[in-house]
Structure formats: C-alpha cells, structure tokens
Design a protein around this motif. Structure first.
Motif, PDB file in Angstrom:
ATOM      1  N   ILE A  19       0.826  -1.213   0.000  1.00 49.51           N
ATOM      2  CA  ILE A  19       0.000   0.000   0.000  1.00 49.51           C
ATOM      3  C   ILE A  19       0.858   1.260   0.000  1.00 49.51           C
ATOM      4  O   ILE A  19       0.530   2.253  -0.643  1.00 49.51           O
ATOM      5  N   VAL A  20       1.974   1.241   0.713  1.00 43.81           N
ATOM      6  CA  VAL A  20       2.810   2.432   0.902  1.00 43.81           C
ATOM      7  C   VAL A  20       3.213   3.114  -0.407  1.00 43.81           C
ATOM      8  O   VAL A  20       3.114   4.342  -0.510  1.00 43.81           O
ATOM      9  N   PRO A  21       3.659   2.402  -1.439  1.00 46.14           N
ATOM     10  CA  PRO A  21       4.063   3.116  -2.667  1.00 46.14           C
ATOM     11  C   PRO A  21       2.902   3.812  -3.387  1.00 46.14           C
ATOM     12  O   PRO A  21       3.133   4.712  -4.195  1.00 46.14           O
ATOM     13  N   ASN A  22       1.682   3.421  -3.100  1.00 40.94           N
ATOM     14  CA  ASN A  22       0.527   4.003  -3.774  1.00 40.94           C
ATOM     15  C   ASN A  22      -0.026   5.239  -3.073  1.00 40.94           C
ATOM     16  O   ASN A  22      -0.983   5.835  -3.549  1.00 40.94           O
ATOM     17  N   ILE A  23       0.543   5.624  -1.935  1.00 39.98           N
ATOM     18  CA  ILE A  23       0.062   6.785  -1.197  1.00 39.98           C
ATOM     19  C   ILE A  23       0.851   8.011  -1.643  1.00 39.98           C
ATOM     20  O   ILE A  23       2.076   8.039  -1.588  1.00 39.98           O
ATOM     21  N   ASN A  24       0.120   9.029  -2.071  1.00 39.77           N
ATOM     22  CA  ASN A  24       0.740  10.288  -2.497  1.00 39.77           C
ATOM     23  C   ASN A  24       0.796  11.253  -1.320  1.00 39.77           C
ATOM     24  O   ASN A  24      -0.001  11.169  -0.390  1.00 39.77           O
TER      25      ASN A  24
END
Length: 58
Positions: A19-24
């Motif tokens: 999930i972390v890489p998809n959070i802006n």
C-alpha cells in the motif's frame, strides 16, 4: 483453524508494504486537513449542544 503468528505478521507486513508506494503526499495532506476540520466541527457541535442543554434545564 489456527493462525500462525509469523504468517499473520508476514501477511500484514506485505499488505502494508504494497500500500505504501501508492500513497501520495497529496493524499496525506488531504487526510490531515479533513481530520482537522472534522475534529473542529465535532468539538464546536458538542459545545453548542452543551450550551443548549444548560439553557433547557434552567
């Protein structure tokens, strides 16, 4: 059915890391702003309801 603690932690860690890489940063800022506005509105409404309750009891 028993859950192995290592399996549970591995699944939770993998989910978190996917999930972390998809959070802006825009999403984080928007969330902080919305949470702040929600807390302020909630606090204001609770104060308003308390004052109305005090006036109604008199």
């Amino acid at each position: 059915m028993t859950a192995n603690n290592q399996t549970l932690m591995g699944t939770a860690g993998g989910t978190f890391l996917s999930i972390v890489p998809n959070i802006n940063s825009e999403d984080i800022a928007k969330t902080i702003i919305l949470a702040s506005v929600g807390a302020i509105v909630s606090f204001t409404i609770s104060l308003l309801l308390k004052s109305l309750q005090k006036k109604h009891k008199k």
